[in-house]
Design an enzyme around this catalytic site. Structure first.
Site, PDB file in Angstrom:
ATOM      1  N   ILE A 188       0.833  -1.194   0.000  1.00 28.22           N
ATOM      2  CA  ILE A 188       0.000   0.000   0.000  1.00 28.22           C
ATOM      3  C   ILE A 188       0.875   1.255   0.000  1.00 28.22           C
ATOM      4  O   ILE A 188       1.964   1.275   0.564  1.00 28.22           O
ATOM      5  CB  ILE A 188      -1.000   0.014   1.186  1.00 28.22           C
ATOM      6  CG1 ILE A 188      -0.286   0.092   2.526  1.00 28.22           C
ATOM      7  CG2 ILE A 188      -1.903  -1.211   1.124  1.00 28.22           C
ATOM      8  CD1 ILE A 188      -1.217   0.281   3.705  1.00 28.22           C
ATOM      9  N   CYS A 189       0.406   2.288  -0.654  1.00 29.38           N
ATOM     10  CA  CYS A 189       1.144   3.539  -0.793  1.00 29.38           C
ATOM     11  C   CYS A 189       0.950   4.398   0.451  1.00 29.38           C
ATOM     12  O   CYS A 189      -0.164   4.813   0.758  1.00 29.38           O
ATOM     13  CB  CYS A 189       0.667   4.290  -2.034  1.00 29.38           C
ATOM     14  SG  CYS A 189       1.466   5.879  -2.243  1.00 29.38           S
ATOM     15  N   LEU A 190       2.054   4.669   1.137  1.00 27.81           N
ATOM     16  CA  LEU A 190       2.000   5.503   2.338  1.00 27.81           C
ATOM     17  C   LEU A 190       3.034   6.623   2.295  1.00 27.81           C
ATOM     18  O   LEU A 190       3.309   7.249   3.309  1.00 27.81           O
ATOM     19  CB  LEU A 190       2.251   4.641   3.580  1.00 27.81           C
ATOM     20  CG  LEU A 190       1.248   3.532   3.849  1.00 27.81           C
ATOM     21  CD1 LEU A 190       1.686   2.687   5.031  1.00 27.81           C
ATOM     22  CD2 LEU A 190      -0.127   4.107   4.112  1.00 27.81           C
TER      23      LEU A 190
END
Length: 164
Positions: A114-116
């Site tokens: 996931i993009c964080l």
């Protein structure tokens, strides 16, 4: 970050040991702190009727896996989650992955990570070594699920198991 999230995160114990998977006994000490923070976070969630994940690690604490779920329109969407501890941990946050959602959203990297980067990584960097896995879940994965699952459902990118 909303007030509820801030209040929850404030209750998660901060960690003190600056150690990663290659640091021998110091890593064991860090893992104890990680487990204590995770246990407290699970207790907080259960008290507020907000149970949304399970997680466990391999014996070395270097590979983590579990389940996470999000309820949307009265339906529970459940996913496998996994991550490896970076060798530069805790300076580098773990990259949480939901492999089954790979390619279904732009807010994800190869492998279902996931993009964080924009919101979470700067916050993590300011809080080394105090943030741990529980913080990554509370401040990274939880908001990501809240933003992405409704979008994926509404755009027919994922379906509830009863609708398949």
């Amino acid at each position: 970050m909303d007030d509820g999230t801030k209040q929850t995160v404030a209750k998660i114990p901060l960690l003190t040991t600056r150690a990663g998977p290659r640091d021998g006994d110091k890593w064991v000490e860090r893992l104890k702190e990680e487990y204590m923070a995770l246990i407290r976070y699970v207790e907080i969630n259960k008290q507020s009727d907000n149970d949304w994940f399970t997680i466990e690690s391999n014996p070395l604490g270097t590979r983590w896996q579990g389940k996470c779920w999000y309820i949307y329109n009265f339906k529970k969407y459940e996913f496998d989650l996994e991550f490896d501890m970076p060798i530069t941990y805790p300076e580098t946050a773990p990259e949480v992955a939901i492999p089954e959602l790979e390619g279904k959203t732009e807010k994800m990297y190869r492998g279902g990570k996931i993009c964080l980067t924009v919101h979470f990584k700067p916050l993590w960097a300011r809080n080394v070594p105090h943030f741990g896995i529980a913080h990554a879940l509370a401040l990274g994965l939880a908001p990501w699920l809240a933003a992405e699952v409704p979008h994926l459902v509404d755009n027919n990118m994922i379906k509830h198991k009863e609708d398949k």
